[in-house]
Design an enzyme around this catalytic site. Structure first.
Site, PDB file in Angstrom:
ATOM      1  N   HIS A  15     -13.515  -2.839  -2.573  1.00  0.00           N
ATOM      2  CA  HIS A  15     -12.751  -2.421  -1.406  1.00  0.00           C
ATOM      3  C   HIS A  15     -13.246  -3.151  -0.145  1.00  0.00           C
ATOM      4  CE1 HIS A  15      -9.722   0.922  -0.780  1.00  0.00           C
ATOM      5  NE2 HIS A  15      -9.903   0.554   0.477  1.00  0.00           N
ATOM      6  N   SER A  62       0.818  -1.214   0.000  1.00  0.00           N
ATOM      7  CA  SER A  62       0.000   0.000   0.000  1.00  0.00           C
ATOM      8  C   SER A  62       0.853   1.265   0.000  1.00  0.00           C
ATOM      9  CB  SER A  62      -0.899   0.011   1.241  1.00  0.00           C
ATOM     10  OG  SER A  62      -1.537   1.269   1.375  1.00  0.00           O
ATOM     11  N   THR A  85      -5.416   2.495  -7.243  1.00  0.00           N
ATOM     12  CA  THR A  85      -6.736   2.348  -6.610  1.00  0.00           C
ATOM     13  C   THR A  85      -7.577   3.582  -6.900  1.00  0.00           C
ATOM     14  OG1 THR A  85      -5.807   0.950  -4.907  1.00  0.00           O
ATOM     15  CG2 THR A  85      -7.930   1.968  -4.407  1.00  0.00           C
ATOM     16  N   LYS A 134      -7.586  -0.699  -9.782  1.00  0.00           N
ATOM     17  CA  LYS A 134      -8.310  -1.387  -8.699  1.00  0.00           C
ATOM     18  C   LYS A 134      -9.571  -0.610  -8.325  1.00  0.00           C
ATOM     19  CE  LYS A 134      -7.573  -3.199  -3.996  1.00  0.00           C
ATOM     20  NZ  LYS A 134      -8.205  -2.311  -3.031  1.00  0.00           N
ATOM     21  N   TYR A 140      -2.223   5.314  -4.331  1.00  0.00           N
ATOM     22  CA  TYR A 140      -3.355   6.229  -4.208  1.00  0.00           C
ATOM     23  C   TYR A 140      -2.861   7.504  -4.874  1.00  0.00           C
ATOM     24  CZ  TYR A 140      -6.068   3.548  -0.725  1.00  0.00           C
ATOM     25  OH  TYR A 140      -6.841   2.617  -0.080  1.00  0.00           O
TER      26      TYR A 140
HETATM   27  C1  FNR Z   1      -7.840  -1.978   2.795  1.00  0.00           C
HETATM   28  N1  FNR Z   1      -7.882  -1.853   1.400  1.00  0.00           N
HETATM   29  C2  FNR Z   1      -6.998  -1.022   0.768  1.00  0.00           C
HETATM   30  N2  FNR Z   1      -6.958  -0.961  -0.606  1.00  0.00           N
HETATM   31  C3  FNR Z   1      -6.047  -0.209  -1.238  1.00  0.00           C
HETATM   32  O1  FNR Z   1      -6.040  -0.184  -2.468  1.00  0.00           O
HETATM   33  N3  FNR Z   1      -5.142   0.516  -0.510  1.00  0.00           N
HETATM   34  C4  FNR Z   1      -5.112   0.523   0.842  1.00  0.00           C
HETATM   35  O2  FNR Z   1      -4.278   1.166   1.452  1.00  0.00           O
HETATM   36  C5  FNR Z   1      -6.110  -0.235   1.515  1.00  0.00           C
HETATM   37  N4  FNR Z   1      -6.188  -0.221   2.883  1.00  0.00           N
HETATM   38  C6  FNR Z   1      -7.006  -1.112   3.541  1.00  0.00           C
HETATM   39  C7  FNR Z   1      -6.985  -1.203   4.918  1.00  0.00           C
HETATM   40  C8  FNR Z   1      -7.742  -2.176   5.575  1.00  0.00           C
HETATM   41  C9  FNR Z   1      -7.686  -2.280   7.050  1.00  0.00           C
HETATM   42  C10 FNR Z   1      -8.525  -3.079   4.825  1.00  0.00           C
HETATM   43  C11 FNR Z   1      -9.294  -4.185   5.490  1.00  0.00           C
HETATM   44  C12 FNR Z   1      -8.586  -2.966   3.454  1.00  0.00           C
HETATM   45  C13 FNR Z   1      -8.795  -2.712   0.608  1.00  0.00           C
HETATM   46  C14 FNR Z   1      -8.131  -4.047   0.266  1.00  0.00           C
HETATM   47  O3  FNR Z   1      -7.064  -3.884  -0.613  1.00  0.00           O
HETATM   48  C15 FNR Z   1      -9.113  -5.027  -0.380  1.00  0.00           C
HETATM   49  O4  FNR Z   1      -9.736  -4.424  -1.479  1.00  0.00           O
HETATM   50  C16 FNR Z   1     -10.192  -5.524   0.585  1.00  0.00           C
HETATM   51  O5  FNR Z   1      -9.692  -5.678   1.885  1.00  0.00           O
HETATM   52  C17 FNR Z   1     -10.710  -6.857   0.076  1.00  0.00           C
HETATM   53  O6  FNR Z   1     -11.793  -7.295   0.821  1.00  0.00           O
HETATM   54  P1  FNR Z   1     -11.681  -8.323   2.038  1.00  0.00           P
HETATM   55  O7  FNR Z   1     -10.759  -9.461   1.621  1.00  0.00           O
HETATM   56  O8  FNR Z   1     -11.150  -7.552   3.191  1.00  0.00           O
HETATM   57  O9  FNR Z   1     -13.088  -8.737   2.194  1.00  0.00           O
END
Ligand code: FNR
Length: 376
Positions: A275, A119, A169, A251, A143
């Site tokens: 997400h 990330s 993303t 994404k 991002y």
């Molecule tokens: C995320 N996700 C996320 N996505 C991204 O592109 N950059 C990020 O920094 C983050 N940060 C983030 C923090 C936390 C705590 C979570 C739980 C999720 C989203 C992540 O990449 C992904 O899309 C989802 O977590 C997928 O769904 P599930 O497996 O959590 O159900």
């Protein structure tokens, strides 16, 4: 078999063997505010819940006597040959989940061969995170900040650090309505966590100097003013493309038309994701959108995430056309429970269950799974 043999000797595994248990132990291991941030989602979390529940509407058709004693779970993704179809989705708060959370996760990627999508929001700079991934390829998630030069810096740093692809993303240019965090007023980034990539960037430092501040408050203020890029449109695909020769995946794409537009606009792949239901409630379970996105993306790869909780879920998403599957919350719970070892355990358990399911149901490789899923 090893686990059963241990069990016969009266020893059971100290790490969770089901998602329910993983979630239970992970939740107990996290501070309540951190847990709210990790486990919470948008609104009353119906989309988040539906993401996982919707997998129940799909089933794998068992085939017998096909000689599936050897399985090949390897896949090719944007030019990378991967030993398994699993990825660690980008998670931007790993430092609040565990000490050196980003680095521990990176080491788990090194140990398992499962790539980490690092990330933008990490406690350790992207170069260090990459280094800890060892021989396992890595992807960098961007991002796109409102300052274009800063965005370009981050991408060029990722290239120089040896990342193999950029994941941009799109669904987080503004933070979603997350009641659990709102109730506590908790956003780890505003406490100065996860900003290592900005603090180590010369462009960010130059902007900070222009702003005339340097303390933690000035850093957070500047970051907050730059984090999201609300002006981005489809016209920016040309800008994305001009930043790097690395493969780019977008994404947050759920609509077939958007997938087609991305690929037609020169992107190399899609991450079909909502997400994890964290950004908007009132949506459609992501798995129900996968087939449409795969079809629209044509020959381009589609990574799927959102709601994957088991090896069987991985198999179902692959059967519905995903090139590879990413997990978010599952590996974060593993990290909270046992650091690097916990992440490795989650990854290995998911892959073992996926492999065993393919063995029992008679599928030798991922190509064979295509078309094997029925709606139930
Ligand atoms: C995320 N996700 C996320 N996505 C991204 O592109 N950059 C990020 O920094 C983050 N940060 C983030 C923090 C936390 C705590 C979570 C739980 C999720 C989203 C992540 O990449 C992904 O899309 C989802 O977590 C997928 O769904 P599930 O497996 O959590 O159900």
């Amino acid at each position: 078999l090893g686990i059963y043999l241990e069990g016969a000797l009266g020893r059971s595994p100290d790490l969770p063997m089901s998602y329910a248990e993983l979630e239970r132990q992970g939740s107990a291991a996290m501070d309540p505010a951190v847990l709210g941030y990790v486990a919470g989602g948008a609104g009353d979390e119906t989309t988040q819940t539906a993401n996982a529940a919707a997998f129940e509407h799909y089933g794998l058709l068992p085939r017998m006597l096909v000689g599936a004693s050897q399985r090949d779970l390897s896949v090719e993704l944007v030019g990378l040959r991967l030993p398994s179809p699993l990825l660690l989705a980008p998670v931007g708060v790993l430092g609040v989940v565990a000490e050196d959370g980003d680095l521990q996760t990176a080491r788990a990627a090194a140990a398992t061969g499962v790539p980490m999508i690092a990330s933008t929001l990490s406690d350790a700079p992207l170069e260090q995170v990459r280094q800890e991934q060892g021989g396992t390829p890595g992807l960098f998630q961007l991002y796109p900040p409102a300052d274009r030069e800063l965005a370009e810096h981050l991408v060029h740093r990722a290239e120089a650090a040896g990342y193999s692809a950029i994941v941009i993303t799109l669904d987080t240019w503004v933070n979603g309505w997350r009641p659990r965090d709102l109730q506590r007023g908790y956003l780890p980034m505003l406490q100065g966590r996860c900003l290592a990539n900005y603090l180590t960037d010369s462009r960010f430092q130059a902007l900070l100097a222009e702003q005339g501040g340097s303390g933690p408050e000035a850093v957070v203020r500047l970051w907050a003013s730059l984090f999201g890029n609300p002006w981005m449109t489809w016209d920016d695909l040309a800008w994305f493309r001009s930043m790097t020769s690395l493969p780019i995946l977008l994404k947050g794409i759920c609509a077939p038309d958007d997938a087609k537009r991305a690929i037609d606009g020169g992107m190399d792949g899609i991450v079909c994701s909502n997400h994890g239901g964290r950004q908007a409630n009132g949506g459609i379970p992501a798995i129900d959108l996968l087939e449409g996105v795969v079809e629209a993306a044509g020959a381009a790869p589609v990574v799927f995430d959102s709601g994957v909780r088991s090896g069987v879920d991985v198999v179902k998403a692959l059967g519905l056309g995903a090139t590879a599957v990413a997990i978010g919350r599952p590996h974060v719970h593993g990290l909270a429970i046992a650091g690097q070892r916990g992440v490795e355990h989650v990854v290995r358990s998911l892959l073992a269950e996926a492999d065993l399911t393919m063995a029992v149901d008679g599928y030798r490789d991922i190509a064979a799974l295509r078309g094997a899923i029925r709606r139930v």
